[in-house]
Design a protein around this motif. Structure first.
Motif, PDB file in Angstrom:
ATOM      1  N   SER A  86      -1.406 -58.131   0.735  1.00 40.10           N
ATOM      2  CA  SER A  86      -0.255 -58.847   0.186  1.00 40.10           C
ATOM      3  C   SER A  86      -0.667 -60.137  -0.510  1.00 40.10           C
ATOM      4  CB  SER A  86       0.751 -59.149   1.296  1.00 40.10           C
ATOM      5  OG  SER A  86       0.211 -60.070   2.232  1.00 40.10           O
ATOM      6  N   LEU A  87      -1.763 -60.753  -0.066  1.00 44.33           N
ATOM      7  CA  LEU A  87      -2.228 -61.967  -0.735  1.00 44.33           C
ATOM      8  C   LEU A  87      -2.612 -61.695  -2.182  1.00 44.33           C
ATOM      9  CD1 LEU A  87      -4.395 -63.734   2.008  1.00 44.33           C
ATOM     10  CD2 LEU A  87      -2.229 -64.504   1.044  1.00 44.33           C
ATOM     11  N   GLY A  88      -2.988 -60.462  -2.483  1.00 46.36           N
ATOM     12  CA  GLY A  88      -3.290 -60.116  -3.859  1.00 46.36           C
ATOM     13  C   GLY A  88      -2.081 -60.215  -4.770  1.00 46.36           C
ATOM     14  N   PHE A  89      -0.879 -60.160  -4.205  1.00 45.52           N
ATOM     15  CA  PHE A  89       0.344 -60.293  -4.991  1.00 45.52           C
ATOM     16  C   PHE A  89       0.887 -61.720  -4.962  1.00 45.52           C
ATOM     17  CE2 PHE A  89       0.073 -55.909  -3.526  1.00 45.52           C
ATOM     18  CZ  PHE A  89       0.235 -55.212  -4.709  1.00 45.52           C
ATOM     19  N   GLN A  90       0.256 -62.593  -4.175  1.00 46.49           N
ATOM     20  CA  GLN A  90       0.702 -63.971  -4.072  1.00 46.49           C
ATOM     21  C   GLN A  90      -0.271 -64.952  -4.713  1.00 46.49           C
ATOM     22  OE1 GLN A  90       1.985 -65.025  -0.020  1.00 46.49           O
ATOM     23  NE2 GLN A  90       1.997 -62.864   0.492  1.00 46.49           N
ATOM     24  N   ASN A  91      -1.524 -64.562  -4.846  1.00 54.54           N
ATOM     25  CA  ASN A  91      -2.551 -65.444  -5.384  1.00 54.54           C
ATOM     26  C   ASN A  91      -3.226 -64.744  -6.543  1.00 54.54           C
ATOM     27  OD1 ASN A  91      -5.493 -66.358  -5.570  1.00 54.54           O
ATOM     28  ND2 ASN A  91      -4.645 -67.936  -4.228  1.00 54.54           N
ATOM     29  N   GLN A  92      -3.113 -65.330  -7.763  1.00 55.05           N
ATOM     30  CA  GLN A  92      -3.626 -64.640  -8.931  1.00 55.05           C
ATOM     31  C   GLN A  92      -5.134 -64.525  -8.932  1.00 55.05           C
ATOM     32  OE1 GLN A  92      -1.934 -67.461  -9.009  1.00 55.05           O
ATOM     33  NE2 GLN A  92      -2.869 -68.996 -10.350  1.00 55.05           N
ATOM     34  N   GLU A  93      -5.853 -65.488  -8.285  1.00 51.33           N
ATOM     35  CA  GLU A  93      -7.308 -65.370  -8.220  1.00 51.33           C
ATOM     36  C   GLU A  93      -7.727 -64.159  -7.373  1.00 51.33           C
ATOM     37  OE1 GLU A  93      -5.878 -68.322  -8.084  1.00 51.33           O
ATOM     38  OE2 GLU A  93      -6.863 -69.487  -9.671  1.00 51.33           O
ATOM     39  N   ILE A  94      -7.062 -63.978  -6.246  1.00 51.14           N
ATOM     40  CA  ILE A  94      -7.396 -62.844  -5.387  1.00 51.14           C
ATOM     41  C   ILE A  94      -7.023 -61.534  -6.067  1.00 51.14           C
ATOM     42  CG2 ILE A  94      -6.842 -61.718  -3.203  1.00 51.14           C
ATOM     43  CD1 ILE A  94      -6.685 -64.434  -1.917  1.00 51.14           C
ATOM     44  N   LEU A  95      -5.883 -61.495  -6.742  1.00 50.63           N
ATOM     45  CA  LEU A  95      -5.501 -60.295  -7.485  1.00 50.63           C
ATOM     46  C   LEU A  95      -6.539 -59.961  -8.547  1.00 50.63           C
ATOM     47  CD1 LEU A  95      -3.552 -58.073  -8.411  1.00 50.63           C
ATOM     48  CD2 LEU A  95      -2.395 -59.808  -9.820  1.00 50.63           C
ATOM     49  N   LEU A  96      -6.954 -60.970  -9.312  1.00 51.07           N
ATOM     50  CA  LEU A  96      -7.937 -60.743 -10.364  1.00 51.07           C
ATOM     51  C   LEU A  96      -9.273 -60.312  -9.763  1.00 51.07           C
ATOM     52  CD1 LEU A  96      -8.384 -60.840 -13.391  1.00 51.07           C
ATOM     53  CD2 LEU A  96      -9.004 -63.252 -13.187  1.00 51.07           C
ATOM     54  N   GLY A  97      -9.626 -60.873  -8.594  1.00 52.50           N
ATOM     55  CA  GLY A  97     -10.843 -60.455  -7.920  1.00 52.50           C
ATOM     56  C   GLY A  97     -10.784 -58.993  -7.504  1.00 52.50           C
ATOM     57  N   TYR A  98      -9.639 -58.559  -6.991  1.00 59.88           N
ATOM     58  CA  TYR A  98      -9.482 -57.163  -6.593  1.00 59.88           C
ATOM     59  C   TYR A  98      -9.639 -56.226  -7.796  1.00 59.88           C
ATOM     60  CZ  TYR A  98      -7.637 -58.560  -1.988  1.00 59.88           C
ATOM     61  OH  TYR A  98      -7.489 -59.063  -0.721  1.00 59.88           O
ATOM     62  N   VAL A  99      -8.964 -56.552  -8.890  1.00 60.88           N
ATOM     63  CA  VAL A  99      -9.048 -55.704 -10.081  1.00 60.88           C
ATOM     64  C   VAL A  99     -10.472 -55.718 -10.639  1.00 60.88           C
ATOM     65  CG1 VAL A  99      -8.170 -55.343 -12.431  1.00 60.88           C
ATOM     66  CG2 VAL A  99      -6.621 -56.090 -10.620  1.00 60.88           C
ATOM     67  N   GLY A 100     -11.111 -56.897 -10.617  1.00 61.99           N
ATOM     68  CA  GLY A 100     -12.496 -56.986 -11.065  1.00 61.99           C
ATOM     69  C   GLY A 100     -13.437 -56.162 -10.207  1.00 61.99           C
ATOM     70  N   GLY A 101     -13.216 -56.145  -8.893  1.00 60.77           N
ATOM     71  CA  GLY A 101     -14.030 -55.327  -8.013  1.00 60.77           C
ATOM     72  C   GLY A 101     -13.852 -53.845  -8.295  1.00 60.77           C
ATOM     73  N   PHE A 102     -12.626 -53.438  -8.599  1.00 62.93           N
ATOM     74  CA  PHE A 102     -12.350 -52.050  -8.971  1.00 62.93           C
ATOM     75  C   PHE A 102     -13.168 -51.646 -10.200  1.00 62.93           C
ATOM     76  CE2 PHE A 102     -10.034 -48.978 -11.512  1.00 62.93           C
ATOM     77  CZ  PHE A 102      -9.614 -48.021 -10.598  1.00 62.93           C
ATOM     78  N   VAL A 103     -13.162 -52.493 -11.216  1.00 62.89           N
ATOM     79  CA  VAL A 103     -13.889 -52.190 -12.454  1.00 62.89           C
ATOM     80  C   VAL A 103     -15.399 -52.290 -12.239  1.00 62.89           C
ATOM     81  CG1 VAL A 103     -14.243 -52.908 -14.848  1.00 62.89           C
ATOM     82  CG2 VAL A 103     -11.942 -52.933 -13.859  1.00 62.89           C
ATOM     83  N   ALA A 104     -15.839 -53.273 -11.449  1.00 64.06           N
ATOM     84  CA  ALA A 104     -17.278 -53.475 -11.238  1.00 64.06           C
ATOM     85  C   ALA A 104     -17.913 -52.266 -10.576  1.00 64.06           C
ATOM     86  CB  ALA A 104     -17.498 -54.726 -10.395  1.00 64.06           C
ATOM     87  N   ARG A 105     -17.302 -51.757  -9.502  1.00 57.77           N
ATOM     88  CA  ARG A 105     -17.882 -50.617  -8.805  1.00 57.77           C
ATOM     89  C   ARG A 105     -17.810 -49.363  -9.659  1.00 57.77           C
ATOM     90  NH1 ARG A 105     -18.142 -50.909  -3.255  1.00 57.77           N
ATOM     91  NH2 ARG A 105     -19.213 -48.894  -3.450  1.00 57.77           N
ATOM     92  N   ALA A 106     -16.712 -49.203 -10.404  1.00 55.61           N
ATOM     93  CA  ALA A 106     -16.619 -48.053 -11.302  1.00 55.61           C
ATOM     94  C   ALA A 106     -17.687 -48.127 -12.390  1.00 55.61           C
ATOM     95  CB  ALA A 106     -15.223 -47.979 -11.923  1.00 55.61           C
TER      96      ALA A 106
END
Length: 567
Positions: free
Chosen positions: A288-308
């Motif tokens: 849920s913090l990914g929807f409240q903090n834009q840095e954490i959200l961007l980190g999650y999306v970046g991790g998705f792209v990085a591993r892919a």
């Protein structure tokens, strides 16, 4: 008196242990087992038919288990500490390497060995992310830290500070960004360690007189000893990390009850006791913090792209080259032959020319990534408001993957070849390392921002602690409520700041989802549509990252403008 600038809150030994042990070997052991597993299947088990399908199935099972294990390890580290998870992870890796070469059949013995490796590997890969904010820490001046995170440059000693804060310790807030660059470089060096030291071991043992099966088994034993050594290094090198002093295995089965509050120093001062959440609620809060903090959200999306991206480079570029050579009939003058993603197998044996080309292309990509890692760390430090380095890496991925999918010939020499393919490989490498480094930096800064006092809705936290036991200290009269409201918010921030491991686990969860989506959907499209489909998919992933970065940058700008005009 001038303020003292410190790069990390951790000691030099702790930082070096993180960079030289945790980071590189989290990749080195994975590269080793992925690269040598086919030899285990053929030389040790004796299977020579359907090798590619077996290797693919084992790899898929590994990723599927890691998808669930990473968040669990992350949540566990919030309770027992990142040090203990690192030690346990590398110990499990060592055990799995020994068990792996004891297998007499594929199913269930070799599968169970690979799954055991997945459990240990997911622990250490998650801790690469979780240890970063622990090592860099946060400043003890929350307001200054908040201002620094919204700026595009680090704090300097000539910036105005309050008189009361003159003698307070200071942390360079870009330290996590800088360290993320070194993390990316050290991870790349871990792959080189595996390629230069681990993978040649079977050949060296064979030259000493051992049979192929004995050589493979002895190689795994040697690498297992290295894993034990890394585990011991983490045991001593990561002792007494900042903020981890009270964590240990005694908290593994905590009853989720706060200890008795210590006497308050002054009226209205909140005690240090926390309301530990259950493991499930730790993970739910991290999501849920990914929807409240834009840095954490961007980190999650970046991790998705990085591993892919790592799969896009290591799997689909060789597959693309192999497909081109076979379709053109260039494999030892063989006639054109259709190839499918499920038939990947050992390209080195089936088409050596394609293997050489794929090695050169991926080598150029990884070399550029290794050289660019520290640069991205430095640039991430300088642009924390608009995340420009992350946007540049996403844009490089869009251009690089789209152009590579459209090239009619991946060769760099010959009448139809072009050296321009190296430029595309450089763009893809920049995209990969930029996503890795910048997502780690953004995620770590988001965690530190929470620790520095960024406000979040109390309703979510109250829901999480709704079933927690109530304490007399919390049963206050209405006239005391305004006084304690600020303390309650501070306690909420303390609770959120203790979820570093859970956030790292969710970050790894996003990354694992990226790998599974690209491998399955990309492989399916490769077989049914065309050989460039996985790269179109990677370009789409980078578009999502680019758009997310733009939106987060605009939100930061709006908040900064609002803060400037506020009275």
């Amino acid at each position: 008196m001038a303020s003292q600038r410190t790069l990390f809150t951790a000691s030099r030994l702790q930082t070096l242990t993180y960079l030289l042990a945790v980071c590189p070997f989290s990749i080195a052991f994975l590269v080793f087992i992925n690269s040598s597993i086919s030899f285990v299947v053929t030389d040790l088990i004796g299977l020579h038919d359907g090798e590619g399908d077996v290797v693919g199935t084992l790899g898929f099972a590994d990723e599927l288990l890691a998808l669930a294990a990473c968040p669990i390890w992350g949540a566990l580290s919030d309770r027992v500490g990142v040090r203990h998870v690192c030690v346990a992870g590398y110990a499990i890796v060592a055990i799995s390497l020994v068990v792996f070469v004891q297998a007499k059949n594929i199913y269930p013995q070799l599968l169970l060995g690979r799954l055991l490796f997945s459990v240990g590997g997911s622990a250490v890969s998650t801790m690469v992310t979780a240890v970063l904010p622990v090592v860099t820490g946060s400043t003890s001046r929350p307001q200054e830290y908040q201002r620094s995170l919204s700026s595009d440059s680090t704090l300097t000693s000539d910036q105005p500070t309050s008189p009361d804060a003159a003698n307070e310790p200071r942390t360079v807030t870009g330290s996590s960004s800088r360290l993320a660059g070194f993390v990316g470089a050290c991870a790349g060096c871990g792959a080189l360690v595996s390629l230069a030291l681990f993978l040649p071991l079977p050949e060296r043992f064979q030259k000493s007189g051992l049979s192929p099966a004995e050589a493979i088994r002895s190689s795994y034993y040697v690498v297992a000893v290295v894993a034990v050594s890394v585990s011991i290094c983490c045991l001593f090198g990561l002792r007494n990390l900042p903020g981890e002093e009270r964590k240990g295995w005694k908290s593994f089965l905590s009853t989720f009850r706060r200890q008795a509050p210590e006497p308050r120093q002054s009226q209205g001062c909140q005690d240090d006791g926390l309301y530990p959440l259950s493991y499930w609620r730790q993970l739910r809060t991290a999501v849920s913090l990914g929807f409240q903090n834009q840095e954490i959200l961007l980190g999650y999306v970046g991790g998705f792209v990085a591993r892919a991206s790592s799969v896009g480079i290591s799997l689909f570029i060789p597959l693309f080259a192999n497909h081109y050579y076979r379709a053109a009939g260039l494999c030892n003058n063989d006639p054109p032959k259709e190839i499918f993603a499920s038939d990947m197998g050992d390209i080195k044996k089936s088409c050596s020319e394609a293997y050489i080309l794929a090695s050169i292309l991926t080598g150029v990509s990884q070399l550029v990534a290794l050289l660019a890692a520290p640069l991205f760390g430095f640039l991430s430090e300088k642009s924390r408001r608009y995340h420009l380095p992350l946007l540049v890496s996403a844009l490089s991925g869009i251009v690089g993957y789209l152009a590579f999918a459209l090239v009619p010939n991946p060769q760099f020499k010959g009448p139809d070849g072009s050296v321009g393919v190296f430029i595309l490989m450089a763009l893809i490498g920049i995209s990969q390392i930029g996503a890795i480094v910048c997502s780690l930096a953004v995620l770590s800064n988001g965690i530190l921002k929470i620790s520095a006092g960024e406000k979040f809705p109390r309703a979510h936290y109250e829901q999480d602690r709704g079933e927690q036991p109530l304490y007399e200290a919390d049963r206050v009269s209405n006239e005391d409520q305004p006084l304690l409201e600020g303390s309650g918010n501070q306690n909420v921030q303390q609770q959120y700041s203790q979820l570093k491991g859970s956030i790292a686990g969710v970050y790894s969860l996003y990354g694992g989802a990226g790998i599974l989506l690209l491998t399955k959907l990309g492989g399916y499209l490769f077989d049914t549509l065309n050989s460039g489909s996985p790269f179109y998919l990677m370009a789409a992933f980078n578009v999502i990252l680019f758009v997310t970065g733009i939106i987060c940058g605009l939100v930061n700008k709006a908040r900064s403008t609002q803060a400037q005009v506020a009275p």
